[in-house]
Design a protein around this motif. Sequence first.
Motif, PDB file in Angstrom:
ATOM      1  N   VAL A  24      33.153 -20.627  17.935  1.00  0.00           N
ATOM      2  CA  VAL A  24      32.600 -21.940  17.579  1.00  0.00           C
ATOM      3  C   VAL A  24      31.345 -22.229  18.400  1.00  0.00           C
ATOM      4  CG1 VAL A  24      33.036 -24.430  17.643  1.00  0.00           C
ATOM      5  CG2 VAL A  24      34.813 -22.866  16.807  1.00  0.00           C
ATOM      6  N   VAL A  25      31.399 -21.966  19.701  1.00  0.00           N
ATOM      7  CA  VAL A  25      30.235 -22.214  20.569  1.00  0.00           C
ATOM      8  C   VAL A  25      29.044 -21.368  20.123  1.00  0.00           C
ATOM      9  CG1 VAL A  25      29.347 -21.886  22.931  1.00  0.00           C
ATOM     10  CG2 VAL A  25      31.584 -22.956  22.570  1.00  0.00           C
ATOM     11  N   MET A  26      29.299 -20.116  19.795  1.00  0.00           N
ATOM     12  CA  MET A  26      28.211 -19.242  19.343  1.00  0.00           C
ATOM     13  C   MET A  26      27.649 -19.711  17.998  1.00  0.00           C
ATOM     14  SD  MET A  26      27.510 -17.065  21.625  1.00  0.00           S
ATOM     15  CE  MET A  26      28.169 -17.579  23.189  1.00  0.00           C
ATOM     16  N   ALA A  27      28.509 -20.209  17.120  1.00  0.00           N
ATOM     17  CA  ALA A  27      28.043 -20.715  15.822  1.00  0.00           C
ATOM     18  C   ALA A  27      27.166 -21.947  16.014  1.00  0.00           C
ATOM     19  CB  ALA A  27      29.234 -21.043  14.921  1.00  0.00           C
ATOM     20  N   VAL A  28      27.590 -22.854  16.897  1.00  0.00           N
ATOM     21  CA  VAL A  28      26.814 -24.066  17.171  1.00  0.00           C
ATOM     22  C   VAL A  28      25.456 -23.713  17.764  1.00  0.00           C
ATOM     23  CG1 VAL A  28      26.723 -26.146  18.625  1.00  0.00           C
ATOM     24  CG2 VAL A  28      28.816 -25.583  17.385  1.00  0.00           C
ATOM     25  N   GLY A  30      23.821 -21.068  17.109  1.00  0.00           N
ATOM     26  CA  GLY A  30      23.055 -20.291  16.137  1.00  0.00           C
ATOM     27  C   GLY A  30      23.090 -18.789  16.349  1.00  0.00           C
ATOM     28  N   ASN A  31      23.960 -18.307  17.210  1.00  0.00           N
ATOM     29  CA  ASN A  31      24.090 -16.866  17.461  1.00  0.00           C
ATOM     30  C   ASN A  31      25.150 -16.308  16.515  1.00  0.00           C
ATOM     31  OD1 ASN A  31      24.507 -14.270  18.433  1.00  0.00           O
ATOM     32  ND2 ASN A  31      24.343 -14.872  20.583  1.00  0.00           N
ATOM     33  N   TRP A  32      24.728 -15.947  15.323  1.00  0.00           N
ATOM     34  CA  TRP A  32      25.674 -15.546  14.275  1.00  0.00           C
ATOM     35  C   TRP A  32      26.288 -14.182  14.539  1.00  0.00           C
ATOM     36  CZ3 TRP A  32      27.466 -19.498  12.095  1.00  0.00           C
ATOM     37  CH2 TRP A  32      26.646 -20.613  11.903  1.00  0.00           C
ATOM     38  N   ASP A  33      25.552 -13.296  15.173  1.00  0.00           N
ATOM     39  CA  ASP A  33      26.114 -11.989  15.521  1.00  0.00           C
ATOM     40  C   ASP A  33      27.311 -12.162  16.451  1.00  0.00           C
ATOM     41  OD1 ASP A  33      26.170  -9.046  15.801  1.00  0.00           O
ATOM     42  OD2 ASP A  33      25.448  -9.450  17.840  1.00  0.00           O
ATOM     43  N   ALA A  34      27.135 -12.982  17.481  1.00  0.00           N
ATOM     44  CA  ALA A  34      28.228 -13.235  18.427  1.00  0.00           C
ATOM     45  C   ALA A  34      29.362 -14.004  17.765  1.00  0.00           C
ATOM     46  CB  ALA A  34      27.711 -14.000  19.643  1.00  0.00           C
ATOM     47  N   THR A  35      29.025 -14.931  16.865  1.00  0.00           N
ATOM     48  CA  THR A  35      30.056 -15.678  16.136  1.00  0.00           C
ATOM     49  C   THR A  35      30.963 -14.732  15.368  1.00  0.00           C
ATOM     50  OG1 THR A  35      28.568 -17.573  15.884  1.00  0.00           O
ATOM     51  CG2 THR A  35      30.456 -17.450  14.389  1.00  0.00           C
ATOM     52  N   ILE A  36      30.364 -13.782  14.678  1.00  0.00           N
ATOM     53  CA  ILE A  36      31.140 -12.808  13.900  1.00  0.00           C
ATOM     54  C   ILE A  36      31.991 -11.953  14.830  1.00  0.00           C
ATOM     55  CG2 ILE A  36      30.942 -10.748  12.444  1.00  0.00           C
ATOM     56  CD1 ILE A  36      28.429 -12.153  11.203  1.00  0.00           C
ATOM     57  N   ARG A  37      31.416 -11.508  15.949  1.00  0.00           N
ATOM     58  CA  ARG A  37      32.177 -10.687  16.901  1.00  0.00           C
ATOM     59  C   ARG A  37      33.414 -11.413  17.418  1.00  0.00           C
ATOM     60  NH1 ARG A  37      28.295  -7.139  20.794  1.00  0.00           N
ATOM     61  NH2 ARG A  37      26.708  -6.615  19.266  1.00  0.00           N
ATOM     62  N   PHE A  38      33.228 -12.659  17.846  1.00  0.00           N
ATOM     63  CA  PHE A  38      34.370 -13.402  18.394  1.00  0.00           C
ATOM     64  C   PHE A  38      35.383 -13.748  17.303  1.00  0.00           C
ATOM     65  CE2 PHE A  38      31.400 -14.310  21.960  1.00  0.00           C
ATOM     66  CZ  PHE A  38      32.198 -13.793  22.971  1.00  0.00           C
ATOM     67  N   GLY A  39      34.906 -14.035  16.107  1.00  0.00           N
ATOM     68  CA  GLY A  39      35.828 -14.281  15.000  1.00  0.00           C
ATOM     69  C   GLY A  39      36.652 -13.049  14.668  1.00  0.00           C
ATOM     70  N   LEU A  40      35.996 -11.902  14.681  1.00  0.00           N
ATOM     71  CA  LEU A  40      36.713 -10.655  14.398  1.00  0.00           C
ATOM     72  C   LEU A  40      37.748 -10.330  15.471  1.00  0.00           C
ATOM     73  CD1 LEU A  40      33.883  -8.328  13.014  1.00  0.00           C
ATOM     74  CD2 LEU A  40      35.868  -9.219  11.774  1.00  0.00           C
ATOM     75  N   ILE A  41      37.382 -10.514  16.732  1.00  0.00           N
ATOM     76  CA  ILE A  41      38.366 -10.169  17.761  1.00  0.00           C
ATOM     77  C   ILE A  41      39.546 -11.139  17.752  1.00  0.00           C
ATOM     78  CG2 ILE A  41      36.693  -8.946  19.197  1.00  0.00           C
ATOM     79  CD1 ILE A  41      36.990 -11.302  21.221  1.00  0.00           C
ATOM     80  N   ALA A  42      39.302 -12.406  17.398  1.00  0.00           N
ATOM     81  CA  ALA A  42      40.419 -13.349  17.271  1.00  0.00           C
ATOM     82  C   ALA A  42      41.363 -12.886  16.160  1.00  0.00           C
ATOM     83  CB  ALA A  42      39.906 -14.762  16.990  1.00  0.00           C
ATOM     84  N   ALA A  43      40.799 -12.419  15.043  1.00  0.00           N
ATOM     85  CA  ALA A  43      41.627 -11.914  13.941  1.00  0.00           C
ATOM     86  C   ALA A  43      42.403 -10.667  14.363  1.00  0.00           C
ATOM     87  CB  ALA A  43      40.746 -11.615  12.730  1.00  0.00           C
ATOM     88  N   VAL A  44      41.751  -9.786  15.118  1.00  0.00           N
ATOM     89  CA  VAL A  44      42.429  -8.576  15.601  1.00  0.00           C
ATOM     90  C   VAL A  44      43.578  -8.963  16.539  1.00  0.00           C
ATOM     91  CG1 VAL A  44      42.149  -6.546  17.090  1.00  0.00           C
ATOM     92  CG2 VAL A  44      40.478  -7.019  15.288  1.00  0.00           C
ATOM     93  N   MET A  45      43.344  -9.926  17.414  1.00  0.00           N
ATOM     94  CA  MET A  45      44.396 -10.370  18.334  1.00  0.00           C
ATOM     95  C   MET A  45      45.614 -10.893  17.578  1.00  0.00           C
ATOM     96  SD  MET A  45      42.270 -12.405  21.248  1.00  0.00           S
ATOM     97  CE  MET A  45      40.868 -11.687  22.093  1.00  0.00           C
TER      98      MET A  45
END
Length: 195
Positions: A24-28, A30-45
Amino acid sequence: MSSPRTVARWVFDVAVVVALVSAVVMAVSGNWDATIRFGLIAAVMVAVRTSDVPLPFAGAFAVLLLLSTWAAVRHWYRQIDQFDLLVHFLTPGSLAAVVYFALVHQRLLPDVRRQTPRLRSAAPVLWVVLVGTTAAVVWEFYELVMERLSPSSMNVGYTDTVLDLLAGMLGSAVAGGLVLAWGRRADTHPQHDGR
């Protein structure tokens, strides 16, 4: 006093929340690459937790995944001496242990707790080492591709690659030993298997 299982669950849950908040912080920002990375790792967890991986292994994997993702986003690999080698030592083995338990849950691999003494001493350890080493090799392929596409994004070379592979293999051997030790302990204390 908290049990090891409670602590491991708490560590895992906090890592998932931190990954989601980071996305969420990365999305706010505007760092979309990091947003996707953190979203993916949350899904993996979350996927790891639904695969009945023992909590100590799931918690360690979640923390290491979160740490390595933040390191990539904040460029800690360049800023902290030997940090890259430490992550290459810890992460492939952690991943391999989690994959081992997930495949046991799917009944695709035999459970370390239900083997003959001879098989128990070799098979799970060997499997974790092989998967962890393979993960380390695949990561080095990724680094090579990224260096070719964006030379400023990666700082790799022959020595770096060989040391990273060695660290991944050694870390995977340690993880395999931990899986074996957990299996033996869970076999003698079935009510405290850490799931």
